[in-house]
Design a protein around this motif. Structure first.
Motif, PDB file in Angstrom:
ATOM      1  N   VAL A 211       0.853  -1.199   0.000  1.00  0.00           N
ATOM      2  CA  VAL A 211       0.000   0.000   0.000  1.00  0.00           C
ATOM      3  C   VAL A 211       0.885   1.245   0.000  1.00  0.00           C
ATOM      4  N   TRP A 212       0.581   2.194  -0.883  1.00  0.00           N
ATOM      5  CA  TRP A 212       1.342   3.447  -0.928  1.00  0.00           C
ATOM      6  C   TRP A 212       1.041   4.274   0.307  1.00  0.00           C
ATOM      7  N   ILE A 213       2.099   4.745   0.969  1.00  0.00           N
ATOM      8  CA  ILE A 213       1.986   5.528   2.199  1.00  0.00           C
ATOM      9  C   ILE A 213       2.598   6.907   1.951  1.00  0.00           C
ATOM     10  N   ALA A 214       1.818   7.978   2.226  1.00  0.00           N
ATOM     11  CA  ALA A 214       2.317   9.344   2.071  1.00  0.00           C
ATOM     12  C   ALA A 214       3.408   9.590   3.103  1.00  0.00           C
ATOM     13  N   LEU A 215       4.526  10.129   2.641  1.00  0.00           N
ATOM     14  CA  LEU A 215       5.632  10.377   3.561  1.00  0.00           C
ATOM     15  C   LEU A 215       6.067  11.834   3.515  1.00  0.00           C
ATOM     16  N   LYS A 216       6.605  12.291   2.398  1.00  0.00           N
ATOM     17  CA  LYS A 216       7.072  13.672   2.330  1.00  0.00           C
ATOM     18  C   LYS A 216       5.903  14.624   2.554  1.00  0.00           C
ATOM     19  N   GLY A 217       6.110  15.557   3.461  1.00  0.00           N
ATOM     20  CA  GLY A 217       5.071  16.525   3.782  1.00  0.00           C
ATOM     21  C   GLY A 217       4.107  16.028   4.846  1.00  0.00           C
ATOM     22  N   ALA A 218       4.166  14.738   5.201  1.00  0.00           N
ATOM     23  CA  ALA A 218       3.261  14.185   6.203  1.00  0.00           C
ATOM     24  C   ALA A 218       3.990  13.767   7.473  1.00  0.00           C
ATOM     25  N   ALA A 219       5.190  13.208   7.306  1.00  0.00           N
ATOM     26  CA  ALA A 219       5.935  12.684   8.448  1.00  0.00           C
ATOM     27  C   ALA A 219       7.422  12.660   8.123  1.00  0.00           C
ATOM     28  N   ALA A 220       8.233  12.600   9.168  1.00  0.00           N
ATOM     29  CA  ALA A 220       9.683  12.547   8.973  1.00  0.00           C
ATOM     30  C   ALA A 220      10.136  11.186   8.466  1.00  0.00           C
ATOM     31  N   GLY A 221       9.366  10.158   8.794  1.00  0.00           N
ATOM     32  CA  GLY A 221       9.746   8.818   8.373  1.00  0.00           C
ATOM     33  C   GLY A 221       8.627   7.824   8.585  1.00  0.00           C
ATOM     34  N   VAL A 222       8.885   6.600   8.168  1.00  0.00           N
ATOM     35  CA  VAL A 222       7.920   5.517   8.359  1.00  0.00           C
ATOM     36  C   VAL A 222       8.673   4.296   8.875  1.00  0.00           C
ATOM     37  N   THR A 223       8.058   3.610   9.821  1.00  0.00           N
ATOM     38  CA  THR A 223       8.592   2.364  10.356  1.00  0.00           C
ATOM     39  C   THR A 223       7.668   1.254   9.896  1.00  0.00           C
ATOM     40  N   PHE A 224       8.193   0.333   9.116  1.00  0.00           N
ATOM     41  CA  PHE A 224       7.416  -0.814   8.662  1.00  0.00           C
ATOM     42  C   PHE A 224       7.672  -1.972   9.621  1.00  0.00           C
ATOM     43  N   SER A 225       6.620  -2.496  10.200  1.00  0.00           N
ATOM     44  CA  SER A 225       6.701  -3.650  11.089  1.00  0.00           C
ATOM     45  C   SER A 225       6.135  -4.842  10.325  1.00  0.00           C
ATOM     46  N   CYS A 226       6.972  -5.849  10.097  1.00  0.00           N
ATOM     47  CA  CYS A 226       6.611  -6.991   9.245  1.00  0.00           C
ATOM     48  C   CYS A 226       6.585  -8.273  10.065  1.00  0.00           C
ATOM     49  N   TYR A 227       5.731  -9.217   9.659  1.00  0.00           N
ATOM     50  CA  TYR A 227       5.651 -10.480  10.389  1.00  0.00           C
ATOM     51  C   TYR A 227       5.196 -11.613   9.475  1.00  0.00           C
ATOM     52  N   LEU A 228       5.887 -12.724   9.582  1.00  0.00           N
ATOM     53  CA  LEU A 228       5.498 -13.953   8.905  1.00  0.00           C
ATOM     54  C   LEU A 228       5.880 -15.109   9.819  1.00  0.00           C
ATOM     55  N   ALA A 229       4.880 -15.796  10.364  1.00  0.00           N
ATOM     56  CA  ALA A 229       5.099 -16.896  11.309  1.00  0.00           C
ATOM     57  C   ALA A 229       5.641 -18.136  10.610  1.00  0.00           C
ATOM     58  N   GLY A 230       6.122 -19.063  11.404  1.00  0.00           N
ATOM     59  CA  GLY A 230       6.488 -20.370  10.897  1.00  0.00           C
ATOM     60  C   GLY A 230       7.900 -20.514  10.394  1.00  0.00           C
ATOM     61  N   ALA A 231       8.775 -19.562  10.718  1.00  0.00           N
ATOM     62  CA  ALA A 231      10.170 -19.634  10.281  1.00  0.00           C
ATOM     63  C   ALA A 231      10.280 -19.885   8.780  1.00  0.00           C
ATOM     64  N   ALA A 232       9.422 -19.202   8.013  1.00  0.00           N
ATOM     65  CA  ALA A 232       9.368 -19.406   6.563  1.00  0.00           C
ATOM     66  C   ALA A 232      10.327 -18.508   5.794  1.00  0.00           C
ATOM     67  N   GLY A 233      10.697 -17.357   6.366  1.00  0.00           N
ATOM     68  CA  GLY A 233      11.513 -16.388   5.637  1.00  0.00           C
ATOM     69  C   GLY A 233      10.657 -15.646   4.616  1.00  0.00           C
ATOM     70  N   ASP A 234      11.083 -14.455   4.264  1.00  0.00           N
ATOM     71  CA  ASP A 234      10.325 -13.645   3.316  1.00  0.00           C
ATOM     72  C   ASP A 234      11.257 -12.614   2.693  1.00  0.00           C
ATOM     73  N   THR A 235      10.808 -12.026   1.598  1.00  0.00           N
ATOM     74  CA  THR A 235      11.512 -10.912   0.967  1.00  0.00           C
ATOM     75  C   THR A 235      10.549  -9.736   0.923  1.00  0.00           C
ATOM     76  N   TYR A 236      10.997  -8.598   1.421  1.00  0.00           N
ATOM     77  CA  TYR A 236      10.206  -7.365   1.429  1.00  0.00           C
ATOM     78  C   TYR A 236      10.899  -6.375   0.508  1.00  0.00           C
TER      79      TYR A 236
END
Length: 146
Positions: free
Chosen positions: A19-44
């Motif tokens: 999902v596109w998140i507005a950043l410039k002009g709205a906030a100094a930064g964004v923290t993405f918190s990601c989760y995938l259970a089951g020790a599967a590994g992922d690529t973001y």
């Protein structure tokens, strides 16, 4: 009554995978918190765009560090470093079920205002825009994708 963190320090989009998140002009930064259970590994993959429709979308190769843990509160965060890239690859290990990726607004290219982080697996992504430029009551916060 003092204002809580939502609207003063942060805004959030809990279902932010791709999902596109507005950043410039709205906030100094964004923290993405990601989760995938089951020790599967992922690529973001991190991308930037000029607007919420994805105009000019391109990879944003600014991630040099991220943090991982199990995601259940049983262990501390482990800092991981890499050469600047647009991707974070978590290993197929329980200690990397959760990942946190932070992006500063100053990392975006000129004319770009939006970022998104997309899981190539079944991982969830929560976007926390932080250090808001304008503080508002939660009901008056702008939509993060607008």
């Amino acid at each position: 009554m003092s204002q809580k963190a939502l609207g003063r320090l942060i805004n959030t989009t809990p279902a932010a995978d791709g999902v596109w998140i507005a950043l410039k002009g709205a906030a100094a930064g964004v923290t993405f918190s990601c989760y995938l259970a089951g020790a599967a590994g992922d690529t973001y993959t991190l991308q930037e765009a000029k607007d919420s429709g994805g105009t000019g979308a391109q990879n944003l190769a600014c991630i040099t560090e991220y943090h991982t843990n199990t995601g259940n509160g049983s262990d501390a965060w482990t800092r991981r470093t890499q050469a600047a890239a647009a991707t974070v690859v978590t290993a197929a290990a329980a200690t990397q079920n959760a990942a946190v990726v932070e992006v500063e607004g100053t990392s975006l290219s000129d004319g770009y205002r939006y970022v998104k982080l997309t899981s190539t697996g079944a991982g969830t992504v929560n976007a926390l825009t932080r250090d808001l430029i304008a503080q508002r009551a939660p009901a008056n916060l702008p939509a993060t994708g607008a």
